[in-house]
Structures are given as structure tokens and as C-alpha cells.
Motif scaffolding. Sequence first.
Motif, PDB file in Angstrom:
ATOM      1  N   LYS A  82      30.846  50.826  89.718  1.00 15.34           N
ATOM      2  CA  LYS A  82      30.170  49.758  88.998  1.00 15.34           C
ATOM      3  C   LYS A  82      30.679  48.449  89.565  1.00 15.34           C
ATOM      4  CE  LYS A  82      31.280  51.244  84.787  1.00 15.34           C
ATOM      5  NZ  LYS A  82      31.329  51.449  83.325  1.00 15.34           N
ATOM      6  N   THR A  83      29.787  47.568  89.842  1.00 15.80           N
ATOM      7  CA  THR A  83      30.201  46.278  90.378  1.00 15.80           C
ATOM      8  C   THR A  83      29.891  45.214  89.339  1.00 15.80           C
ATOM      9  OG1 THR A  83      29.698  47.028  92.588  1.00 15.80           O
ATOM     10  CG2 THR A  83      29.958  44.683  92.287  1.00 15.80           C
ATOM     11  N   ARG A  84      30.861  44.381  89.086  1.00 18.95           N
ATOM     12  CA  ARG A  84      30.563  43.300  88.148  1.00 18.95           C
ATOM     13  C   ARG A  84      31.152  42.004  88.664  1.00 18.95           C
ATOM     14  NH1 ARG A  84      33.923  46.901  83.930  1.00 18.95           N
ATOM     15  NH2 ARG A  84      35.973  46.532  84.823  1.00 18.95           N
ATOM     16  N   VAL A 138      36.708  33.688  87.467  1.00 24.68           N
ATOM     17  CA  VAL A 138      38.143  33.814  87.702  1.00 24.68           C
ATOM     18  C   VAL A 138      38.938  33.074  86.623  1.00 24.68           C
ATOM     19  CG1 VAL A 138      39.999  33.289  89.315  1.00 24.68           C
ATOM     20  CG2 VAL A 138      37.775  34.007  90.165  1.00 24.68           C
ATOM     21  N   LYS A 175      31.311  57.384  89.960  1.00 23.54           N
ATOM     22  CA  LYS A 175      30.300  56.338  89.956  1.00 23.54           C
ATOM     23  C   LYS A 175      30.996  55.023  90.262  1.00 23.54           C
ATOM     24  CE  LYS A 175      28.777  56.899  85.765  1.00 23.54           C
ATOM     25  NZ  LYS A 175      28.022  56.847  84.521  1.00 23.54           N
ATOM     26  N   PHE A 194      32.747  38.354  87.653  1.00 19.27           N
ATOM     27  CA  PHE A 194      33.302  37.603  86.526  1.00 19.27           C
ATOM     28  C   PHE A 194      33.894  36.289  86.984  1.00 19.27           C
ATOM     29  CE2 PHE A 194      36.498  40.631  87.899  1.00 19.27           C
ATOM     30  CZ  PHE A 194      37.632  39.827  88.038  1.00 19.27           C
ATOM     31  N   GLU A 205      37.817  55.214  84.005  1.00 21.91           N
ATOM     32  CA  GLU A 205      37.997  54.516  85.267  1.00 21.91           C
ATOM     33  C   GLU A 205      39.119  55.151  86.066  1.00 21.91           C
ATOM     34  OE1 GLU A 205      38.386  50.297  85.385  1.00 21.91           O
ATOM     35  OE2 GLU A 205      36.674  50.000  84.055  1.00 21.91           O
ATOM     36  N   LEU A 255      34.145  32.700  91.344  1.00 23.98           N
ATOM     37  CA  LEU A 255      33.553  33.997  91.060  1.00 23.98           C
ATOM     38  C   LEU A 255      34.386  35.085  91.690  1.00 23.98           C
ATOM     39  CD1 LEU A 255      29.777  33.533  91.817  1.00 23.98           C
ATOM     40  CD2 LEU A 255      30.949  33.395  89.640  1.00 23.98           C
ATOM     41  N   GLN A 256      34.457  36.192  91.010  1.00 19.61           N
ATOM     42  CA  GLN A 256      35.059  37.329  91.666  1.00 19.61           C
ATOM     43  C   GLN A 256      34.211  38.548  91.403  1.00 19.61           C
ATOM     44  OE1 GLN A 256      39.240  37.598  91.100  1.00 19.61           O
ATOM     45  NE2 GLN A 256      39.364  39.528  92.189  1.00 19.61           N
ATOM     46  N   LYS A 257      34.032  39.288  92.447  1.00 19.32           N
ATOM     47  CA  LYS A 257      33.250  40.500  92.323  1.00 19.32           C
ATOM     48  C   LYS A 257      34.223  41.655  92.315  1.00 19.32           C
ATOM     49  CE  LYS A 257      28.569  41.159  93.719  1.00 19.32           C
ATOM     50  NZ  LYS A 257      27.584  41.181  94.731  1.00 19.32           N
ATOM     51  N   GLU A 258      34.003  42.587  91.443  1.00 23.18           N
ATOM     52  CA  GLU A 258      34.952  43.674  91.360  1.00 23.18           C
ATOM     53  C   GLU A 258      34.175  44.976  91.265  1.00 23.18           C
ATOM     54  OE1 GLU A 258      38.607  44.271  88.356  1.00 23.18           O
ATOM     55  OE2 GLU A 258      36.609  44.580  87.539  1.00 23.18           O
ATOM     56  N   THR A 259      34.602  45.934  92.040  1.00 24.99           N
ATOM     57  CA  THR A 259      33.961  47.240  91.974  1.00 24.99           C
ATOM     58  C   THR A 259      34.952  48.222  91.373  1.00 24.99           C
ATOM     59  OG1 THR A 259      32.726  46.705  93.952  1.00 24.99           O
ATOM     60  CG2 THR A 259      32.785  48.999  93.318  1.00 24.99           C
ATOM     61  N   VAL A 260      34.533  48.894  90.339  1.00 24.43           N
ATOM     62  CA  VAL A 260      35.413  49.906  89.741  1.00 24.43           C
ATOM     63  C   VAL A 260      34.745  51.266  89.885  1.00 24.43           C
ATOM     64  CG1 VAL A 260      36.524  48.386  88.087  1.00 24.43           C
ATOM     65  CG2 VAL A 260      34.406  49.533  87.466  1.00 24.43           C
ATOM     66  N   TYR A 261      35.590  52.263  89.953  1.00 23.78           N
ATOM     67  CA  TYR A 261      35.086  53.622  90.064  1.00 23.78           C
ATOM     68  C   TYR A 261      35.367  54.343  88.764  1.00 23.78           C
ATOM     69  CZ  TYR A 261      34.848  52.435  94.950  1.00 23.78           C
ATOM     70  OH  TYR A 261      34.530  51.823  96.136  1.00 23.78           O
TER      71      TYR A 261
END
Lengths: 733, 606
Positions: free
Chosen positions: B297-299, B303, B295, B301, A304, A289-295
Motif C-alpha cells: 500500500k502506498t500512501r 512530513v 500486498k 503524508f 504489516e 511530502l513523503q511517500k511510503e510503501t508498506v507491505y
Amino acid sequence: MARSGNKAAVVLCMDVGSAMSNSLPGEESPFELAKKVMTMFVQRQVFAESRDEIALVLFGTDGTENALAGKDQYQNITVHRHLMLPDFDLLEDIERKIQPGSQQADFLDALIVCMDVIQQETVGKKFEKRHIEVFTDLSSPFSKDQLDVIIHNLKKFGISLQFFLPFPVGKEDGTGDRGDGNSRSDHHGPSFPLKGITEQQKEGIRMVKKVMMSLEGEDGLDEIYSFSESLRQLCVFKKIEKRSIPWSCTLTIGSSLFIKIVAYKSIIQERVKKSWTVVDARTLKKEDLQKETVYCLNDDNETEVPKEDTIQGFRYGSDIVPFSKVDEEHMKYKSEGKCFSILGFCRSSQVHRRYFMGNQVLKVFAAKDDEAAAVALSSLIHALDELDMVAIVRYAYDRRAHPQVGAALPYIKDAYECLIYVQLPFMEDLRQYMFSSLKNNKKYIPTEAQLNAAEALIDSMSLVKKDEKEDTIEDLFPTSKIPNPQFQRLFQCLLHRALHPQEPLPPIQQHILNMLDPPTEVTAKCQILLSKIKTVFPLTEVIKKKDQVTAQNIFQDNHEEGPTSKKLKTEEGEACFSISSLAEGSVTSVGSVNPAENFRFLVRQKKASFEEASGQLINHIEQFLDTNETPYFMKSMDCITVFREEAIQFSEEQRFNDFLKALREKVEMKQLNHFWEIVVQDGITLITKDEAPGSSITAEEAKKFLAPKENPNEDTAAIFAEGGDVDDLLDLI
Amino acid sequence: MSGWESYYKNEGDEEEEQEEGLEAGGEYTYSGRDSLIFLVDGSRAMFESQGEVELTPFDMSIQCIQSVYTNKIISSDQDLLAVVFYGTEKDKNSVNFKNIYVLQELDNPGAKRVLELDQFKGEQGKKHFQDLIGHGSDYSLSEVLWVCANLFSDVQVKMSHKRIMLFTNEDDPHGNDSAKASRARTKAGDLRDTGIFLDLMHLRKRGGFDISLFYRDIISTAEDEDLGVHFEESSKLEDLLRKVRAKETRKRMLCRLKLKLSKDIALTVSMYNMVQKAVKPPPVRLYRETNEPVKSKTRTFNVNTGSLLLPSDTKRSQNYGSRQIVLEKEETEELKRFDEPGLILIGFKPLILLKKHHYLRPSLFVYPEESLVNGSSTLFSALLTKCLEKEVMAVCRYTPRRNIPPYFVALLPQEEELDEQKIQVTPPGFQLVFLPYADDKRKVPFTEKVMANPEQIDKMKAIVQKLRFNYSDSFENPVLQQHFRNLEALALDLMEPEQAVDLTLPKIEAIDKRLGSLVNEFKELVYPPDYNPEGKVPKRKQDDEGSGSKRPKMELSEEDLKAHVSKGTLGKLTVPVLKEACRVYGLRGGLKKQELLDTLTKHFQN
């Protein structure tokens, strides 16, 4: 904080001899009870990831396996597990591998083997504590030849000892045979019939007492526990409990009066140490799993932007101020480092308990081995106590910590005296709310009869026992002696899942639930007075209404056009709230209170098209399901049932079938399997051609529709196979 | 039945969650915002002080309003505030009524607005007011209220609570114009009907302020605020501040719960936080180029496949040694569930059994909730009365929300108390005290008891008596105050932030002076001649030096600075940092930010 340095070496020494399996019908044998207590102990150690090491020595085994074993010596004693970190294998062994033996062995011999294990296996390792716990029914013969050597060596090597027996042991008389056993407050839970104690066991009790007395004096007798007692108070294993780290500082008054002090956290909420890791449901690996936060910008495209192009800012009212971490660090409040400085003194009545803040209580003592400091602090403590005053103190843990203002209260006990420090609120932390006076509103003033009923209830539910003669009160429900059930429950579930990965979680253990309930003698006493309260204070009628109104409140935001007329009706205090009265009212849409009835009314009275009404109904069903709560599931079931009936009536079977298919998908997606099981249980399926000519569904297809998919949840499927009913299913939820 | 109560989600819940470490993150989700209009009489009488040293009523009002502004910025910056003057010479409002001047429309409090208010303070403020706005002779209160109503209706966002606070020292504004008076009454009634509260903050008037002349019919008393008493008029700033503070925040309940006396007898109560740790608000991320908030957003996924995962595609696991234990997310919640949300009565104990040092977390306040179960208040009141009388507390098992393990709590009876200004200082109800479990108590290795002798104790008593004070007001939190001063300085482009006064520091000099020779007398009685109670390190000296030089340390590397220069982002650094950078490289930068920037840019470009 627990110090990491103080490890303990613990040997569990369990009697598995033939007598341990004896029990009266309907009661657990000492063998099983001992296993339970040990499991609880080891379980805590494993889940707390304690660095204490544990060995397991069994005596009364058929075989012999120990370093001291000679021709005739130390027979039937097995070192089952050497001193090492406890793990699941040990727990598994205790649950499955340990079997009752058919032999008997000398418990003093076993003790010597245990001491040998401790001595041999702690070589080269640093242990602060050494400890042996013996679980036995004392029914085997023993020889006291080596008693003096044993006691000498226990003392010499600083080994502490605890005994766990199947029966309670009194302090005063030497035999432990106390007839009815009334004098001990051990009146519930299984206990061994004291009458059945053999001469051999009496002999054993005398020996155990002798050993404990010579080790610790009178106090030693407190370290002899009965199994049932230990099951109730899970915290009897105090020998290895961790201690707080000392915090040394100087108490200051003005610029030149100093007292060296040391403080410890005395009360702080103990929390679960380990948190859950999120893992992939299929591979069970967190690396997958990887968690990614984008702004992204707040524009229509949600453009983005890379993290490097963002900076930190703070709101100052309506303004947003860019304020980098570096600047914040530079400009922030700088503390002068650790301190415990007295700002002044005030009357203790000015520091209300309701203003206590923070998450801990400190006990402040004079520095260790410093008599001058002890005298200085003692004069402060006594001065405050005699004047009924407290100190207001500025406290900072260290340079990085934010300073606090708190109160230091004097606390004087027989054995020690100290200051108790509790944080007080800053101005910013206080909220001044005002509430109507309860005395001014005539509606709420209780009558004399009501007051009397309340008084009688308070008397009958008293949790203390007064001893008139000695002028003491006994607390029947000392909450601070009850262990937090959360931990025991967590450990129980973890262990269960570790040993039985495929099974659902077990129910909460009964002894935990019992521990949380009031003493039975209190509950019994107050029943009559409770029913008196019920008659004197009119409450019950309204509870029904309450639920109705709340349900409406919950979904208020979702349907503003909601049936206000109904709400008014209920608030007028119409206790009897019937469906017919509803139907008479002007129902214009499907509300969330009685959606099924509203729906039926609307379509039958043709107040709304079937399409419209069913749309509203479906919305409610979805809302209900989103709550994931059993009572809502039942409500949804009502809706679905009515929907199905009416759909057949109005030849709208297609609409229902489409709905049900969509529902099945939704349920799968949202993992509401337990809800679907209720649907299956109730046999609600697609409308077939037999029921409505417009349908194209055959009975076969309808049946198949409810059949579990290729990949069903195994646990629940298994329960179905066993013919469980809805109640069982609900228990699983 | 299920726990309906758990659906009463409000901010209180969120706060509690944050407190419990479940970071709710970012901004609050308000169901609506609180809004408050300060309506200030600008007539000449408001500017006349009663005595030499006394503040004028107008000055008091402005100081009070400004204090509310700065408090709101710290505690609830989403609330809307406005300031309206009436009885003015000039007028400024959307409907062009005479003698009404809207200084600030309803908006979040901000730095500029605080500054603007600052200009109306004191003697200079009086002049400023007279120059800018001036005193008028005539006004109609109904028009004033009309303007206020318009301010509320012009706001686009949803408002949860609307309130007007009226500051005046004129008790009979329309004494000789009954038409105006009756119009004002009608308008006030209209406001009430639309859910706007009107509070009177009446100020000192020569001869006393008589509410019955006019205002009794104007001000609104909400059903839940019927205290049965009216405040006294305020002649001191502290009094006024306390009155305003008491009204300025709306009560926000944490939750409504059932208090179950038995399986089938339950009343409902609501819970309130009366103390709640105020913390620095979390930072917001801004886009570097425009300083606009972004803003996030956290997602989650996968790998390997790169596909987005739903929450249902994950499980929860813990490892012990080599053993992995896996639970569904729901199961990790479920195992924390013992009771439905609510309070379950266990029994009663004498108050003396509650140990003062058994403190675990801040107490809550419990008050009956009549709107759900009729009769709750009566039963509650009966229990409260009897608990007070018999000096007992109720022990309950408390589950605030679903999936929260229970805690034992004590409900301490609390009697209503008013101060001499008739302001409620202690509300009637139960105080909910959390009781520790066995696990929460730590065994403490205590120091051997060495008792002081009576002479020593008496000497200390003298010291204690000398340093006696009234602990009635709490201290300001220096950490928070400094943080907001810094923000204020940055927001207003001030060169240096104002240093917050740290009131938590002991007033060493005053203490020394008061104690005089007592300290040495005590030391002689207690300490041996060669004893050094300060220990090995004379710490204080060091610390004083450390904090004395408030110079920020250079933490930016040369590369960082170069990068800033080449990207042109040097301007984002603050003046102190720039100054420090100049100092490190031995540059003479000057005082203004631009000068510093130029110097550094020049240095690194060469």
C-alpha cells in the motif's frame, strides 16, 4: 540521445526601429510577429533546458549601449542581454520590456556588434556552433563599406546566419518584388503586402541575399524565412538541432566476413523530457511530502510486515517461486555483448510492415573514413536492393541489452546509402487473432452505388497533387514535417503559468490547430461527396442509439438488475427512442440511460417508494460526477432538477435538501468546483419554506447556501464577476 | 458529445499504458478469466501412427497441449486450463460417469501440471497411459460434455470466455447408436446456450475425416468467428499447433473508436494489437517466513503534521532554473488534450508515399465494429475495397484516449489471406501505421557514399543467395525463455535449470560451410591486403571466454553469508550461489543443496 558536448552560442538580433511597428489595420506588426517567433525559439530552449547560450541585441533603439560604440559609430544599437543561458527573465523581457524604438540603425552595423558579442563572450568557453538570427524589415539605410570584412569574419569564425523577414523572398529574382507572390506556397497566414515594399527594402533584400549567397551558396537562400512561415513550421531553427550518438560495431557474416559499421537512431518518438514533481498544495514544496510503501499480509488484519522481511518472487503459472535479485542476476540470460550479425537473407515480401516492432529505426552506415568498409557495405546494400531481399539480423546494443532479431533493409539515396534496421517480433510477441471475412457476410457487402460513392470520396479527398507533365506528385499534407503539437502546447502553458501564475491555462493557439487540420482546398472539395456518402450509407440514425447503449454499458457492472427490457427494445432497432415508449415499458428501477425520466416515472406511477427511487437516482448522479466529464455534469443537472421538482410535489423536501448538502460537501472533497458552478449558475438551491411548507429553510438561507465559501477558487470567482456564462465555464474545464 | 469510448477500459488499455511507461503495476484486473478444456480422445485409434516416422495422433495432441501450457504461463498465467481424456478404461470425474478421466481440473497452468503432461509424451507416454488409465471401448459424448460443463461450473472465479477443444480422429463416434448421437447433439446445444464454445481439432484418419457425419452439428461457430471455412484435418504437429494457437486466445480489443469522415459522419471501429512486446512479468513481493505474497500500500503524508494527504492536497510542479511553475494535476492532464478520442479522416494518399523507414511504433489492426453503429461494416468494407483497388491509404489523426495528444496515422488496406490449410494468415481490415512528427526524425550525419563496382556487388549477391532462407516463423526470445526455464527449475526443485537454446545466435559453422571460398573471394575484391576489418580489438574471442564459464560471480559478502547463517535463511540461496560460496572459501561442499548448506553453516559457525 543528444550529445551534451555540442553547445551553441546564439545571438538574436532584432530590429526595433520605427518602421517595424507599421502595419495594416487588422494585422500584426512585424515588431509583434518577430517577438512571437523569438519567444517560440527561446521558449523551446528554456524548456528543453538546453545549454546553448543566447544573447539579445536590439537595433534602432533610442539609446546606445555596445562595446564598439564610438562617436558616430554603432549608434542606436543596444546589447540588451549578454551571452548566457536563456531563462524566464529573457522571455519576460521579450514579452514586456522590449519596446519599439523611434530611431533607425544600420543592420550590417548590428551584425558587426553581434559578431563582436560572439567573439568576446565565447572566450574561454567551448562552443561547437556560433549562430546569429536577424529579425528585421530591412527598412533602414545601411552602408556596405564593411561587407567584405563581415563575410570574411563570418566565415573565419564559423558563424552561421539566418534572416527572418516580414515578407517572403523569392529565389530567382533579385528584388523580392514578385507582384502577387503566387509562386511561393505561402498562401495562408498574415504576410506583409508586397506592394508596399520600399526601394530601401529592395536594396536590403539584395544585400541579405548577397550575404547569404556568399556564405552558403544557393542553399543560403533557404535560410531566409518569413515570419509567418516560421510560425507555421516551428522547426525552422535547424541550425542548432542535436544529433544522434554514433553506435560503432562490426557487421558479421559467418566467422570471417566483417564490415565495420556505425549506426544512428534515425526515427524515435521524441518525448517530453521533464516530468512533474508532486508538491504539497499549500507550501508547494516537495520536501513536505513523503511517500511510503508498506507491505501487509493478505489476512483479515492486513498485518504489516517490514520490507526487510519480504523477498522477491515470480509467478510461474499457478506457482509462486521465490527468486532473489541476486539469483536472478546470476541465472539470467547472458548476452555476448554488442553485435550486428547476419543470420540469413530472405525475400523482402516476407518481412511485412505490420510486424515491425520496437521503438526506433536505425540507419547503418560504413564506419567513418574507412573506404574499404564503405565499399563492402555498398556491395551488400546494392546486392540486397537488386535481389529485392533483406537481411535478418541479430542486434544487441551492448552486453546489458537484450538481443533483438530485426530486418536490415537496403536504402539508397543520391547523397548516401545505408541499411535501415527495424526490430521484428519474437514468437512470444505475436498474437494470432482471426476475423470474419468481410466478403462472406451478405449483410456487409456494399452495393455498386455505395462503392462508387466511396471511390468518389477517396478521389476528392486526395492529399496529393499530380503534375502530369513532370510525372511527379506533390504531397499536400506531409505529416513528417509537422512538429508534434504536444510540445508547443506544453511550453505555451508552462510559460503562461510562469508569467501569469493566477490565470487559468490559455486555449490552444490557433496556428497549432490549423497545422493539424487538412488543407482547406481539400476540405472544400469533398463536402458534396461527403453528403453523398451520408445518403448512400445509412449510419446517422443509429448513432443516437449507440450513445444510449453505450451509456448502459458503462455502468453495467454497477447495476446488474438494470433495465434489460429497455436494452432489448433499443437493440431491436427502434430508431425513434422516445421517453413515452420508455414509460410504457416496465421500468422497475432508475437506469443510467434516462435516470431523470425513469425516476419521475417511478415515483409518479408509485412503482417504487420515493426513498428507493431517489436512492437509485443519487447513486447515478454520483457515478456521473465521478467521471468528471462535462456531458455527465449536464445529465446530473437534469437529475437534480427533476429530483427537486418531484421532491416538492411529494413533500419530500427534506430528502432533497439533505442530498444537496451532502452533494456540496462531496463536490468540495472531490474538487469538482466546476460542477458546483453549474449548480450555482442554474440557481438550484435548497427547497425553501415558500416552496414547500415542510421545509425550515428561509429564502435567505437558500441563497447563502449557494454563495461561495470563504476560500473560493479565485480564478473562477473572477470570471463570475465578469458575468461569464456556462459556456465559458465549460471551456475552463 | 463526450468520448464514451474512453470508458471501454480493458486489459488492452492497461497494456498500452504500460507500454507508455505509466507502470500499471502488479497484476492485471481481469473482468474475468479465459478458460479452456482440452478434451482428448483416449481410444486405441488415437495411439496408432500412420507411418514409421509420424507421431501418433495422441502424441501430437499432448505435445500441442503442453505447448499451450508453457505459452500460457508466459503470456497469460491467469487463464484456466484443464485436460480430460475420454474413451478410457478407468474413470475419474465428479459424477462417476464411465470412460471419462479428468486428468487436470480447471486451474492456472503450473510447473507440476506441465511435468504431468510430459509423462504422456512419446512411446513411454503411450505405455504410461495404458498403465494408468487404459483404453476403453465405450463412451457417450453427451456424458463427456456433461463432465466438461461441470468443470466449468465448479470454478469459483468469474470466467469471461469458456472453450472446449476436442482432439479426436474418429469422425463418427456414435455411428450405430442414434440415441447417443442425438443426446450428444442436445448436450452440445446446451453448452452453446450457456456460452461454452466447442472447437474440433480433428486429426488425421485413414480415409479422411468427414465432419458432415457427426461433428457439424456439435461444434459451435460464434457469430464473430464465422470464417465461412473449416480447417483441414491436421496430420502434422505444426499444423495442429497453428490451429490451436489461432483459437486458444480470445481476441482482446484495445478500444472501440469512432472513425470520423466528417463532423457528422462516423462509423465505429475496434482496434487490436497483433504484435505486443512480451515482457518478463513484474516480480511479486513475498513474506520471507511463509513465501506468501504480500500486498503493498502506498500512501502520501505530510512530513510536518504526519497527516495522510488526499490527491487533492497535492499539486504538480516543474522547476526551470530558479523558477517554479505549479499546475493542478488536472491541468497537467488537460494540456495534453486536443481531440476527443477517435480517428479523424484527413484524406487519402497513394501507398507509395509511405516511406518504409518511417516507423515509429508497432502497428494496430482496425476492424469494423457493428455493435455500436449499424452500417459501419458496409461503409468500412466499401472504403477497404476501394483503397485496395486504388492503392491508396487513409491518413487520419488518431487520439486513442482522452488527454492523449494526437498522432497522425496511415490506414493501410489489407486483404484477407488464407494458407493452404484454410487458416487465416492475414485478416481483412486496415493496418494502422503511426507516422512520425518532425520532432521524431533525427538528422543523421551520413558517411560519404562510396559505390561498390558491379563485380563486388555480384560477389555479394552470390553470398546473399547462399544464405537465403524463408523467414516465416519468428524466433523465440532467449531472455524470456531463460527466465522461465529458471523459474521452472526452481519451481520443480531441479538442480540446474535447462539452458534455453538461443536461436537468435547466427549458426556460424553452417554459414561458413555454405559460403566456402566466397568469403575470401569477396574480401580480395573489396579489402586492401593489409586491411583489418575487425578493428583494433579481436572482440569475439574475449566474449566467448566470458560466456563460456557460466559460473556465477560471488557477490555475497562474508557479512551477508554470516547473517544468513545466523538467521537460518541460508536455504533461500540457490545451489549455484551456494556452490560459488563454497568455492570462494575453499570448502568441499558436495552436490546436494543440504550438503552445501551444512558445509557453509559449519564453516561460519566455527
